[in-house]
Motif scaffolding. Structure first.
Motif, mmCIF file in Angstrom:
data_model
loop_
_atom_site.group_PDB
_atom_site.id
_atom_site.type_symbol
_atom_site.label_atom_id
_atom_site.label_comp_id
_atom_site.label_asym_id
_atom_site.label_seq_id
_atom_site.Cartn_x
_atom_site.Cartn_y
_atom_site.Cartn_z
ATOM 1 N N CYS A 15 2.930 8.510 14.864
ATOM 2 C CA CYS A 15 2.461 8.775 13.498
ATOM 3 C C CYS A 15 3.343 8.083 12.460
ATOM 4 O O CYS A 15 2.837 7.555 11.462
ATOM 5 N N SER A 16 4.647 8.066 12.701
ATOM 6 C CA SER A 16 5.548 7.380 11.769
ATOM 7 C C SER A 16 5.221 5.896 11.704
ATOM 8 O O SER A 16 5.211 5.285 10.618
ATOM 9 N N ALA A 17 4.952 5.302 12.873
ATOM 10 C CA ALA A 17 4.617 3.878 12.908
ATOM 11 C C ALA A 17 3.310 3.599 12.171
ATOM 12 O O ALA A 17 3.199 2.608 11.436
ATOM 13 N N VAL A 18 2.326 4.461 12.349
ATOM 14 C CA VAL A 18 1.041 4.272 11.669
ATOM 15 C C VAL A 18 1.224 4.351 10.157
ATOM 16 O O VAL A 18 0.698 3.523 9.394
ATOM 17 N N ILE A 19 1.984 5.347 9.695
ATOM 18 C CA ILE A 19 2.236 5.489 8.257
ATOM 19 C C ILE A 19 2.932 4.248 7.709
ATOM 20 O O ILE A 19 2.554 3.701 6.668
ATOM 21 N N ALA A 20 3.959 3.779 8.422
ATOM 22 C CA ALA A 20 4.715 2.614 7.964
ATOM 23 C C ALA A 20 3.831 1.369 7.905
ATOM 24 O O ALA A 20 3.890 0.596 6.933
ATOM 25 N N ILE A 32 -7.930 7.632 8.625
ATOM 26 C CA ILE A 32 -6.686 7.488 9.376
ATOM 27 C C ILE A 32 -5.679 8.572 9.030
ATOM 28 O O ILE A 32 -5.069 9.182 9.922
ATOM 29 N N PHE A 33 -5.471 8.855 7.743
ATOM 30 C CA PHE A 33 -4.479 9.875 7.389
ATOM 31 C C PHE A 33 -4.836 11.264 7.920
ATOM 32 O O PHE A 33 -3.961 11.978 8.418
ATOM 33 N N HIS A 46 0.809 -1.224 0.000
ATOM 34 C CA HIS A 46 0.000 0.000 0.000
ATOM 35 C C HIS A 46 0.842 1.274 0.000
ATOM 36 O O HIS A 46 0.401 2.311 0.493
ATOM 37 N N GLY A 47 2.020 1.201 -0.597
ATOM 38 C CA GLY A 47 2.875 2.379 -0.628
ATOM 39 C C GLY A 47 2.288 3.547 -1.377
ATOM 40 O O GLY A 47 2.629 4.713 -1.114
ATOM 41 N N TYR A 48 1.382 3.275 -2.323
ATOM 42 C CA TYR A 48 0.751 4.358 -3.090
ATOM 43 C C TYR A 48 -0.082 5.285 -2.205
ATOM 44 O O TYR A 48 -0.378 6.425 -2.589
ATOM 45 N N LEU A 49 -0.455 4.816 -1.010
ATOM 46 C CA LEU A 49 -1.236 5.666 -0.101
ATOM 47 C C LEU A 49 -0.441 6.869 0.399
ATOM 48 O O LEU A 49 -1.035 7.823 0.917
ATOM 49 N N ALA A 50 0.879 6.847 0.255
ATOM 50 C CA ALA A 50 1.684 7.988 0.675
ATOM 51 C C ALA A 50 1.236 9.262 -0.024
ATOM 52 O O ALA A 50 1.273 10.351 0.559
ATOM 53 N N VAL A 51 0.804 9.151 -1.276
ATOM 54 C CA VAL A 51 0.370 10.334 -2.021
ATOM 55 C C VAL A 51 -0.829 10.986 -1.343
ATOM 56 O O VAL A 51 -0.918 12.219 -1.236
ATOM 57 N N ASP A 52 -1.760 10.184 -0.847
ATOM 58 C CA ASP A 52 -2.932 10.733 -0.164
ATOM 59 C C ASP A 52 -2.519 11.434 1.133
ATOM 60 O O ASP A 52 -3.072 12.484 1.481
ATOM 61 N N PHE A 53 -1.552 10.857 1.815
ATOM 62 C CA PHE A 53 -1.010 11.511 3.013
ATOM 63 C C PHE A 53 -0.361 12.843 2.652
ATOM 64 O O PHE A 53 -0.572 13.856 3.331
ATOM 65 N N PHE A 54 0.414 12.859 1.572
ATOM 66 C CA PHE A 54 1.042 14.108 1.130
ATOM 67 C C PHE A 54 -0.005 15.175 0.829
ATOM 68 O O PHE A 54 0.187 16.355 1.140
ATOM 69 N N LEU A 70 -2.714 14.606 14.618
ATOM 70 C CA LEU A 70 -1.836 14.269 15.741
ATOM 71 C C LEU A 70 -0.430 14.823 15.529
ATOM 72 O O LEU A 70 0.203 15.305 16.467
ATOM 73 N N GLY A 71 0.058 14.751 14.286
ATOM 74 C CA GLY A 71 1.373 15.307 13.998
ATOM 75 C C GLY A 71 1.426 16.797 14.228
ATOM 76 O O GLY A 71 2.427 17.337 14.715
ATOM 77 N N ALA A 72 0.341 17.492 13.900
ATOM 78 C CA ALA A 72 0.291 18.938 14.118
ATOM 79 C C ALA A 72 0.186 19.274 15.603
ATOM 80 O O ALA A 72 0.591 20.369 16.025
#
Length: 379
Positions: free
Chosen positions: A252-257, A285-286, A50-58, A292-294
């Protein structure tokens, strides 16, 4: 992604350092997602599925940071033209570098489609010119020089920058003017469209990894992805209230990973369960991760420098790594290698990509942006 870059934050406002760091974490994970893509035989057996989900996070990050940086400036004289000029100066120098880099790598690869069919040089030049100005190509047209349907065949990830520009333009024209109620309606409608892409299998494999191609439902999927995620990020800046979160960066890093590394949901065959997984991750989730990151903050100088370093590298890493992947894929497929046989090559290339990204950022991107900003923004 992004995309994936943050707007310049006013000196009068503090930076969200953790968000910079999280953007860098996601960008680094994208590199490994694309490494593993070279060994996949279908959408269901990719090792970092599911690495493509990074774009949605961005995109969520982009909406949040742009809203934070610019929402208050429109009443003070900010114009659409000036805002878009800022975005172009921020994004376009690296787009230009990445497309030229992709052009060179394509020539090294032999100027052929993935099936080995030779491509006329003037078709490659056409792809170069269109890529430099982010005009997408349609599958089957002469400029679609790889034969796999990419919008930007010399550097595939440019598709996410194409949609980032669309989001920026919509923000400048209309989104910054809208009430929270209106933004909610956009979020609901685009969210339904996004979930439909995954659950009703408009992607062909029950996922939301769409937008990279103009074929079939690709453009619709990409537009839903950026509209939902960018608008959610923008809405979160309105009346944002922090809560105290300890260890926000690591959580947050763990959730993203975990979200990106999760295997295909539903087994070896395409399954609607995977579409549900993608929908939940993107719709709920994102946005929570960005919130949470903010809310978190760095507690010492070292962690602050780490987040700053990751944030600064995130865009260069994301936008320049894929031309190297094209060469890597061609080599792997030509010899039939498995990941176990060439993992050390991946490790070396990972270091090369990080080093190249830092070098390009330090000696090209930053000087060019300073020059353009001095020429066009300080008037």
């Amino acid at each position: 992604m992004s995309s994936i870059s943050s707007a310049a934050v006013s000196a009068a406002k503090p930076r969200y350092e953790l968000l910079d760091g999280l953007r860098g974490v996601a960008a680094v994970l994208v590199i490994w997602y694309h490494f593993f893509e070279g060994f996949a035989t279908s959408p269901t057996d990719q090792m970092m599925n599911h690495g493509y989900l990074a774009v949605d996070f961005f995109y969520v990050l982009s909406g949040f940071v742009i809203g934070y940086a610019y929402d208050g400036r429109w009443a003070k004289g900010m114009t659409t033209g000036r805002f878009m000029l800022r975005r172009i100066i921020r994004l376009q120098p690296m787009v230009i570098f990445s497309v030229i880099f992709g052009f060179i790598c394509y020539l090294i690869q032999g100027s052929v489609h993935w099936d080995g069919t030779p491509v006329p040089f003037h078709h490659v030049l056409m792809a170069l010119v269109l890529g430099l100005v982010l005009i997408p190509v349609y599958p089957g047209c002469p400029a679609e020089v790889r034969g796999n349907g990419e919008m930007f065949p010399l550097n595939g990830p440019c598709w996410s920058l194409f949609f980032e520009y669309i989001a920026s333009f919509l923000y400048a024209i209309v989104l910054h003017r809208l009430s929270k109620r209106a933004l909610w309606w956009i979020i609901i409608l685009s969210g339904l469209g996004l979930a439909s892409c995954a659950v009703f299998n408009l992607s062909g494999a029950y996922h939301i990894g769409m937008g990279w191609s103009m074929g079939d439902w690709g453009f619709f999927g990409g537009l839903c992805r950026v509209t939902f995620s960018f608008t959610v990020g923008l809405l979160m800046t309105r009346d944002f209230r922090k809560i105290n979160v300890r260890g926000a960066f690591w959580i947050c890093s763990a959730v993203i990973a975990v979200l990106m590394a999760c295997p295909y949901v539903g087994g070896p065959e395409a399954s609607v369960l995977n579409g549900i997984y993608d929908s939940v991750a993107t719709l709920f989730i994102f946005p929570a991760v960005v919130y949470l990151g903010a809310c978190g903050m760095t507690t010492d100088a070292f962690s602050g420098r780490v987040c700053e370093f990751l944030g600064n590298l995130s865009y260069p890493v994301y936008i320049i790594h894929y031309p190297i992947m094209y060469l890597f894929y061609a080599w792997v497929w030509a010899h039939g290698y498995t990941f176990g046989e060439v993992w050390y090559v991946c490790a070396v290339l990972f270091v090369v990509i990080i080093t190249l990204a830092w070098t390009v950022m330090r000696f090209y991107d930053e000087p060019v942006r300073r020059l353009l900003s001095a020429r066009w923004l300080k008037k």
